[in-house]
Design an enzyme around this catalytic site. Sequence first.
Site, short mmCIF file in Angstrom:
data_model
loop_
_atom_site.label_atom_id
_atom_site.label_comp_id
_atom_site.label_asym_id
_atom_site.label_seq_id
_atom_site.Cartn_x
_atom_site.Cartn_y
_atom_site.Cartn_z
N HIS A 1 7.83 3.54 16.50
CA HIS A 1 7.42 2.82 15.28
C HIS A 1 8.34 1.61 15.06
O HIS A 1 7.89 0.49 14.82
CB HIS A 1 7.49 3.77 14.08
CG HIS A 1 7.38 3.09 12.75
ND1 HIS A 1 6.18 2.79 12.17
CD2 HIS A 1 8.34 2.63 11.90
CE1 HIS A 1 6.40 2.18 11.00
NE2 HIS A 1 7.70 2.07 10.82
N TYR B 1 0.85 -1.20 0.00
CA TYR B 1 0.00 0.00 0.00
C TYR B 1 0.88 1.24 0.00
O TYR B 1 1.97 1.24 0.55
CB TYR B 1 -0.98 0.03 1.18
CG TYR B 1 -0.37 -0.20 2.55
CD1 TYR B 1 -0.08 -1.48 2.99
CD2 TYR B 1 -0.12 0.87 3.42
CE1 TYR B 1 0.44 -1.71 4.26
CE2 TYR B 1 0.40 0.65 4.69
CZ TYR B 1 0.69 -0.64 5.10
OH TYR B 1 1.22 -0.86 6.35
#
Length: 248
Positions: free
Chosen positions: A171, A144
Amino acid sequence: MNEAALTLEGWYALHDFRKLDWSKWRLASAAERTDALNELQAFYSEWLEVENNKQGSSAVYSIVGQKADIVFMHLRESLQDLNELETAFNKTSFASYTIPAYSYVSVVELSNYLAKEGGDPMENPHVVARLKPVLPKADHICFYPMNKRRDGEDNWFMLSMDERKKLMLSHGLIGRSYAGKVRQIITGSVGFDNWEWGVTLFADDALQFKKLIYEMRFDEVSARYAEFGDFYVGNILDIDKLEQLLRI
Ligand code: VOV
């Protein structure tokens, strides 16, 4: 002016999504279908040779759902190489049984948010292996495109380097907890395509995509700053599986 992250770039990437023109394929004679498959097989062999010579890497996956049927993902040394590869493929008879569905142009990217100081990173074999990766032939792919938000108070590009480093640390920690389950290849596409990054994930267990992406949604980098394009998920297509898929 705010400080841009330093980025290292490796191989250029083309994600070439195709739909199969089933009506045309069905109307083709057995001989035409065999020719098309042989041509495709020759391409697979060529791509493997490029990969063995460490001049690039390719992977082919079927796509589940109606957005596309197949994705050819290629990494090559230059945009010219990608263009030549794309054109050569388009000239094959197999390509005439496909309809372009979507494509994405980007370059493998590492940023310096979590980099340790010192040394020329391009001399570091671990860094080079990440910039010029052999695409894992995992059972599943998930692709994506995404942006980092630039909206009022939620503007990633207005955050200081230190703030961004702190956020990227969190993250990275989530990502690392999926080591051995999900492999990520982040490609930068600012100036190349409509989104800022391409995210390509590989896993043998497709559920791990859902788990990882869901967990990241709660992390500030994604919860607050990420915007996503369409998701494509699919299954590895070696030449035997492709022949099986095309059998009618
Ligand atoms: C498989 C797990 C995984 C791991 C280990 C991981 C780690 C890391 C590290 C350490 C770094 C920073 C340094 C670098 O290497 O560049 C990054 C960088 C990046 N990531 Fe990531 N990420 C993962 C996975 C992972 C996912 C699933 C996503 C999509 C986000 C989501 O919500 O769907 C993503 C996005 C990105 C992006 C867009 C960048 C570039 C951001 C920028 O502003 O430059 N990433 N990522």
